[in-house]
Design a protein around this motif. Structure first.
Motif, PDB file in Angstrom:
ATOM      1  N   LEU A  90       0.652  -1.232   0.059  1.00 28.27           N
ATOM      2  CA  LEU A  90      -0.073  -0.199   0.042  1.00 28.27           C
ATOM      3  C   LEU A  90       0.940   1.177   0.072  1.00 28.27           C
ATOM      4  O   LEU A  90       2.126   1.189   0.586  1.00 28.27           O
ATOM      5  N   ALA A  91       0.250   2.266  -0.652  1.00 29.93           N
ATOM      6  CA  ALA A  91       1.135   3.568  -0.612  1.00 29.93           C
ATOM      7  C   ALA A  91       0.842   4.370   0.706  1.00 29.93           C
ATOM      8  O   ALA A  91      -0.102   4.149   1.302  1.00 29.93           O
ATOM      9  N   PRO A  92       1.658   5.093   1.139  1.00 30.75           N
ATOM     10  CA  PRO A  92       1.786   6.028   2.236  1.00 30.75           C
ATOM     11  C   PRO A  92       0.068   6.507   2.370  1.00 30.75           C
ATOM     12  O   PRO A  92      -0.411   6.657   3.562  1.00 30.75           O
ATOM     13  N   ALA A  93      -0.390   7.135   1.155  1.00 36.75           N
ATOM     14  CA  ALA A  93      -1.754   7.660   1.397  1.00 36.75           C
ATOM     15  C   ALA A  93      -2.982   6.821   1.885  1.00 36.75           C
ATOM     16  O   ALA A  93      -3.640   7.134   2.625  1.00 36.75           O
ATOM     17  N   GLU A  94      -2.797   5.488   1.377  1.00 37.62           N
ATOM     18  CA  GLU A  94      -3.787   4.583   1.633  1.00 37.62           C
ATOM     19  C   GLU A  94      -3.278   3.880   3.258  1.00 37.62           C
ATOM     20  O   GLU A  94      -4.422   3.972   3.780  1.00 37.62           O
ATOM     21  N   ILE A  95      -2.461   3.932   3.474  1.00 42.00           N
ATOM     22  CA  ILE A  95      -1.818   3.601   5.008  1.00 42.00           C
ATOM     23  C   ILE A  95      -2.592   4.543   5.800  1.00 42.00           C
ATOM     24  O   ILE A  95      -2.997   4.172   6.860  1.00 42.00           O
ATOM     25  N   ALA A  96      -2.224   5.883   5.697  1.00 43.20           N
ATOM     26  CA  ALA A  96      -2.768   6.902   6.236  1.00 43.20           C
ATOM     27  C   ALA A  96      -4.041   6.780   6.640  1.00 43.20           C
ATOM     28  O   ALA A  96      -4.683   7.078   7.690  1.00 43.20           O
ATOM     29  N   VAL A  97      -5.114   6.564   5.543  1.00 41.81           N
ATOM     30  CA  VAL A  97      -6.504   6.347   5.601  1.00 41.81           C
ATOM     31  C   VAL A  97      -6.869   5.196   6.486  1.00 41.81           C
ATOM     32  O   VAL A  97      -7.724   5.325   7.473  1.00 41.81           O
ATOM     33  N   ILE A  98      -5.972   4.074   6.190  1.00 39.67           N
ATOM     34  CA  ILE A  98      -6.336   2.828   7.390  1.00 39.67           C
ATOM     35  C   ILE A  98      -6.053   3.300   8.726  1.00 39.67           C
ATOM     36  O   ILE A  98      -6.966   2.657   9.373  1.00 39.67           O
ATOM     37  N   LEU A  99      -5.105   3.970   9.000  1.00 42.74           N
ATOM     38  CA  LEU A  99      -4.508   4.046  10.370  1.00 42.74           C
ATOM     39  C   LEU A  99      -5.157   5.242  10.931  1.00 42.74           C
ATOM     40  O   LEU A  99      -5.017   5.832  12.296  1.00 42.74           O
ATOM     41  N   GLY A 100      -5.649   6.166  10.290  1.00 43.95           N
ATOM     42  CA  GLY A 100      -6.503   7.364  10.575  1.00 43.95           C
ATOM     43  C   GLY A 100      -5.143   8.475  11.171  1.00 43.95           C
ATOM     44  O   GLY A 100      -5.319   9.410  11.901  1.00 43.95           O
ATOM     45  N   LEU A 101      -4.195   8.445  10.177  1.00 44.57           N
ATOM     46  CA  LEU A 101      -3.117   9.013  10.328  1.00 44.57           C
ATOM     47  C   LEU A 101      -2.748  10.105   9.147  1.00 44.57           C
ATOM     48  O   LEU A 101      -3.377  10.091   8.124  1.00 44.57           O
ATOM     49  N   ARG A 102      -2.106  11.291   9.417  1.00 41.21           N
ATOM     50  CA  ARG A 102      -1.656  12.327   8.204  1.00 41.21           C
ATOM     51  C   ARG A 102      -0.718  11.377   7.275  1.00 41.21           C
ATOM     52  O   ARG A 102       0.221  10.677   7.803  1.00 41.21           O
ATOM     53  N   GLN A 103      -0.737  11.596   6.090  1.00 44.09           N
ATOM     54  CA  GLN A 103      -0.002  11.260   4.912  1.00 44.09           C
ATOM     55  C   GLN A 103       1.407  11.375   5.487  1.00 44.09           C
ATOM     56  O   GLN A 103       2.297  10.678   5.477  1.00 44.09           O
ATOM     57  N   GLY A 104       1.709  12.707   5.784  1.00 43.91           N
ATOM     58  CA  GLY A 104       3.035  12.928   6.124  1.00 43.91           C
ATOM     59  C   GLY A 104       3.657  12.350   7.315  1.00 43.91           C
ATOM     60  O   GLY A 104       4.684  11.810   7.174  1.00 43.91           O
ATOM     61  N   LEU A 131       2.065  27.291  -1.922  1.00 39.07           N
ATOM     62  CA  LEU A 131       2.301  27.186  -0.478  1.00 39.07           C
ATOM     63  C   LEU A 131       2.659  25.626  -0.293  1.00 39.07           C
ATOM     64  O   LEU A 131       2.447  24.759  -1.248  1.00 39.07           O
ATOM     65  N   VAL A 132       3.009  25.392   0.924  1.00 38.19           N
ATOM     66  CA  VAL A 132       3.450  24.012   1.203  1.00 38.19           C
ATOM     67  C   VAL A 132       2.149  23.194   0.886  1.00 38.19           C
ATOM     68  O   VAL A 132       1.011  23.498   0.974  1.00 38.19           O
ATOM     69  N   PRO A 133       2.435  21.712   0.589  1.00 34.30           N
ATOM     70  CA  PRO A 133       1.527  20.866   0.283  1.00 34.30           C
ATOM     71  C   PRO A 133       0.260  20.776   1.471  1.00 34.30           C
ATOM     72  O   PRO A 133       0.816  20.720   2.457  1.00 34.30           O
ATOM     73  N   PRO A 134      -0.799  20.311   0.867  1.00 36.52           N
ATOM     74  CA  PRO A 134      -1.959  20.155   2.012  1.00 36.52           C
ATOM     75  C   PRO A 134      -1.423  18.843   3.046  1.00 36.52           C
ATOM     76  O   PRO A 134      -1.939  19.339   4.254  1.00 36.52           O
ATOM     77  N   ALA A 135      -0.775  17.958   2.588  1.00 35.18           N
ATOM     78  CA  ALA A 135      -0.467  17.090   3.820  1.00 35.18           C
ATOM     79  C   ALA A 135       0.518  17.537   4.804  1.00 35.18           C
ATOM     80  O   ALA A 135       0.530  16.738   5.826  1.00 35.18           O
ATOM     81  N   SER A 136       1.029  18.597   5.014  1.00 37.77           N
ATOM     82  CA  SER A 136       1.768  19.031   5.843  1.00 37.77           C
ATOM     83  C   SER A 136       1.108  19.938   6.821  1.00 37.77           C
ATOM     84  O   SER A 136       1.493  20.429   7.665  1.00 37.77           O
TER      85      SER A 136
END
Lengths: 185, 243
Positions: free
Chosen positions: A144-158, B235-240
């Motif tokens: 899974l990509a980080p974006a998908e993992i983020a949704v699963i875990l309820g975390l931010r992608q960053g 500006l910075v990406p929304p993810a940040s």
């Protein structure tokens, strides 16, 4: 939209196309979902969570986006785990899952690692935290990509990216250190 | 392989040994029929004796007394678990957090997802589940305690609304260059969608050729959004965006 149209009380007529598509989805992703759920709950609860996950998928079939089916299913599965079992995640889930891969069940077409090869890996995995192990499982095994993992875990992608990077570095470091120090039996 | 633990890990994937069995096919058929061949409700065990039951009741009462007063903030700002009944094991849907948890879940009772609406004028209450996610149940404030959960702390709800607002604005104004003349209408639209109609919008910095794009600053205390000017560089990406 639900998986089918409600034509009468308690009766659902989804239509053949829906059924066929869902059947395909079920057969394709059941192994991955079940493997992951085994890491989240005790063995006795696995079937219940998997069953509930796919029931939800059938009810919400039209909500599933093409190309992100596995992430969607794992997100639902994790929610079921969390809400029904209060996240009784097993501390040694990933290392235990690796250990349980016995040679006869392993893909015969793939090169099988020699015992000496994966002993340091198991030891390195054991050094990681539960969260790090979970991230690696979702990234490496579930692909899974980080974006998908983020949704699963309820975390931010960053946040996922940073934690995943740290987990990978930790595994690499521990693995190399154990290899350089020699493999103990 | 020796130098790459990830390749080794990949080859040890437990997914490979999972198979779709006959029992799984039976389960599939049951799901398609609208049911499940596997029970998803754990039967309650009968009480063995009165003393044990009394002990359990005492413990529950003690816990309830504590959780009635307990409020906890949610730590997952992205999702909320909406429960159809006042039960932690009943039907639930996890939806994205939009504003506050109750507002996020309320549409499920009006769009038919949870049947034909709430009985009578039953309120919805937001609790904080053990893992820090907001959980909404039908019922008054007592519903959280009855389920052994803490009530969701009000400051957290306000923080979530603020976070949602900041995220939305960042998504709109960060990557794109919105002319300042258009900015008030865009912001008004966001505020209206979030039910924040009492917020005001002000212009702060003057526009010039070097700064042709609008940027936003959220002032939660004054409930005000200031429109500033920025360069055309995204500006910075929304993810940040930080909560």
């Amino acid at each position: 939209m639900d998986g089918g149209e409600r034509v009468e009380d308690g009766e659902v007529d989804a239509g053949a196309p829906h059924r066929d598509a869902f059947t395909s989805l079920y057969r394709q992703h059941l192994p991955a979902v079940r493997a992951q759920v085994r890491m989240w709950v005790s063995p006795d609860d696995v079937d219940e969570i998997v069953s509930s996950t796919f029931m939800t998928a059938w009810q919400k079939f039209d909500d599933i986006t093409n190309g992100s089916e596995r992430a969607w299913l794992l997100g639902v599965a994790r929610n079921h785990c969390r809400n029904r079992f209060r996240a009784r995640r097993r501390a040694d889930a990933l290392t235990d899952a690796v250990t349980r891969v016995t040679p006869p069940e392993f893909d015969p077409m793939a090169a099988r690692p020699e015992p000496d090869e994966f002993t340091p890996l198991l030891r390195a995995l054991a050094k990681l935290t539960d969260d790090e192990q979970e991230l690696l499982a979702l990234s490496v095994w579930q692909e899974l990509a980080p974006a998908e993992i983020a949704v699963i875990l309820g975390l931010r992608q960053g946040t996922v990216r940073v934690r995943l990077h740290r987990a990978r570095r930790r595994l690499e470091t521990e693995y190399q250190r154990l290899q350089q120090g020699g493999v103990e039996s | 392989v020796n130098g790459d633990p990830f390749e080794l890990l990949r080859r040890l994937s437990p997914i490979r040994r999972e198979r779709v069995t006959d029992e799984d096919e039976a389960q599939l058929a049951a799901i398609l029929r609208g049911g499940s061949s596997r029970s998803n409700v754990q039967p309650l065990r009968p009480r063995r004796n009165v003393a044990a039951a009394a002990l359990v009741v005492a413990a529950v009462l003690a816990t309830a007394a504590w959780v009635v007063l307990r409020r906890e903030e949610v730590t997952n700002p992205l999702q909320v678990a909406c429960h159809r009944t006042a039960s932690a094991v009943g039907d639930l849907h996890v939806v994205p957090m939009r504003g506050d948890p109750v507002s996020s879940c309320a549409p499920l009772w009006t769009d038919g997802t949870f049947g034909n609406g709430l009985p009578g004028r039953t309120p919805l209450s937001a609790c904080t589940s053990a893992d820090g996610t907001a959980a909404v149940f039908p019922g008054g404030a007592e519903v959280c305690a009855s389920l052994g959960l803490a009530q969701m702390a009000p400051p957290a709800a306000a923080d979530l609304v603020l976070h949602e607002l900041e995220t939305r604005l960042q998504l709109l104004f960060g990557p794109s260059c919105i002319p300042r003349a258009d900015a008030p209408k865009v912001i008004e639209s966001v505020l209206h969608e979030m039910g924040l109609d009492d917020w005001s919008i002000t212009l702060s910095a003057p526009l010039n050729d070097a700064r042709p794009c609008a940027a936003t600053e959220v002032d939660a205390r004054e409930r005000k959004i200031s429109i500033a000017a920025r360069t055309a560089q995204p500006l910075v990406p929304p993810a940040s965006v930080k909560p």
